[in-house]
Design a protein around this motif. Structure first.
Motif: not given
Ligand code: IPD
Ligand code: CA
Length: 272
Positions: A161-162, A190, A197, A201, A209-211
């Motif tokens: 996910a981002t 997304r 998010d 996880v 997930y990263y952002e």
């Protein structure tokens, strides 16, 4: 109140955070029908509704009534220094754009810091009747059920996910990572609410997930939920998770995704 009084019982903070997040979620649900954009913030697409403001007011009033010496930081403007060493970090509605469009992926996020470290996190998703809770060192639960992040370690099998910020330059840089990421993972999502998010996880609903560009209220509660479910929640190159980059993943998967993001300098701020 002297700082020593702030060595506060985390269970008591969890209980208050839970009551307030539940009440706040019900208020947001009750205001959703026919809700309209009231204002914008950092960019024309960064919207605020009357519900964001009403929910933050409810949370702040409830905190101060119970704990008048605590500090508060809220996305919609709450900023109270406090003297107790306890600070509440609030996103009244995380996923406001989903909320505005009637998509059921938004939540009330309540993090509680004690002496600068998040000690309690509660994320309430009233559309799905899901309550995510974590206490530092005490684990994380979803509706009372203990959480464990996924043990997957192969990037090729990972669901990642981002999220994208509201600034057009940041979005362009975030988009530039995707052509390299998409071909080497199972898929990308997304979903539209950073706190959820991070909770996803924790539950293994996504593997990572990263952002870039998260604010403290996006990260505080969900970050603890993910961490207490066994995930690594960090920045790149040993830095802490935060605005520059937040990456949450199980320990087996973390290094591969970390290295891909480093290759893209995904923590360089395109707006600086
Ligand atoms: C946003 C959401 C979104 C994330 C953005 C956040 P908001 O918060 O969490 O998923 O990509 O970075 O700003 O504006 O809906 O509270
Ligand atoms: Ca918000």
């Amino acid at each position: 109140m002297p700082l020593t009084d702030a060595v506060t019982d985390l269970d008591a903070l969890l209980s208050l955070a839970t009551d307030l997040a539940r009440e706040a979620g019900q208020l947001a649900l009750s205001m959703r029908e026919g809700i309209e954009q009231e204002d914008t913030k950092s960019s024309p697409t960064d919207v605020v509704t009357a519900a964001d403001r009403a929910v933050e007011r409810l949370l702040v009033a409830g905190i101060l009534a119970a704990r008048p010496h605590d500090g508060v930081l809220g996305e919609e403007g709450a900023g109270i220094a406090g003297t107790s060493g306890v600070r509440w970090v609030l996103d009244p509605i995380d996923g406001t754009t989903n909320y505005l469009y009637g998509l059921p992926q938004w939540a009330v996020s309540v993090g509680v810091e004690v002496d600068g470290r998040t000690g309690v996190g509660v994320v309430h998703d009233p559309s799905k009747d899901e309550l995510w809770q974590a206490v530092r060192g005490g684990g994380a639960v979803l509706n009372g059920r203990p959480l464990r992040c996924s043990a997957r370690d192969e990037l090729a099998q990972a669901m990642v996910a981002t999220g994208f910020g509201y600034d057009a330059r940041r979005r362009a840089a975030q988009a530039a990572v995707l052509p390299d990421l998409l071909p080497v993972v199972r898929d990308v999502r997304r979903l539209g609410a950073a706190s959820l998010d991070l909770c996803a996880v924790a539950a293994g609903r996504v593997d990572a997930y990263y952002e870039q560009g998260l604010n403290p209220w996006d990260l505080s509660a969900g970050g603890l939920v993910a961490q207490e479910a066994g995930a690594r929640v960090e920045g790149l190159r040993g830095r802490p998770a935060g605005f520059d980059l937040t990456l949450a993943a199980g320990p087996g998967l973390f290094p591969a995704l970390h290295d891909l993001l480093v290759r893209h300098d995904a923590d360089a701020d395109p707006c600086a």
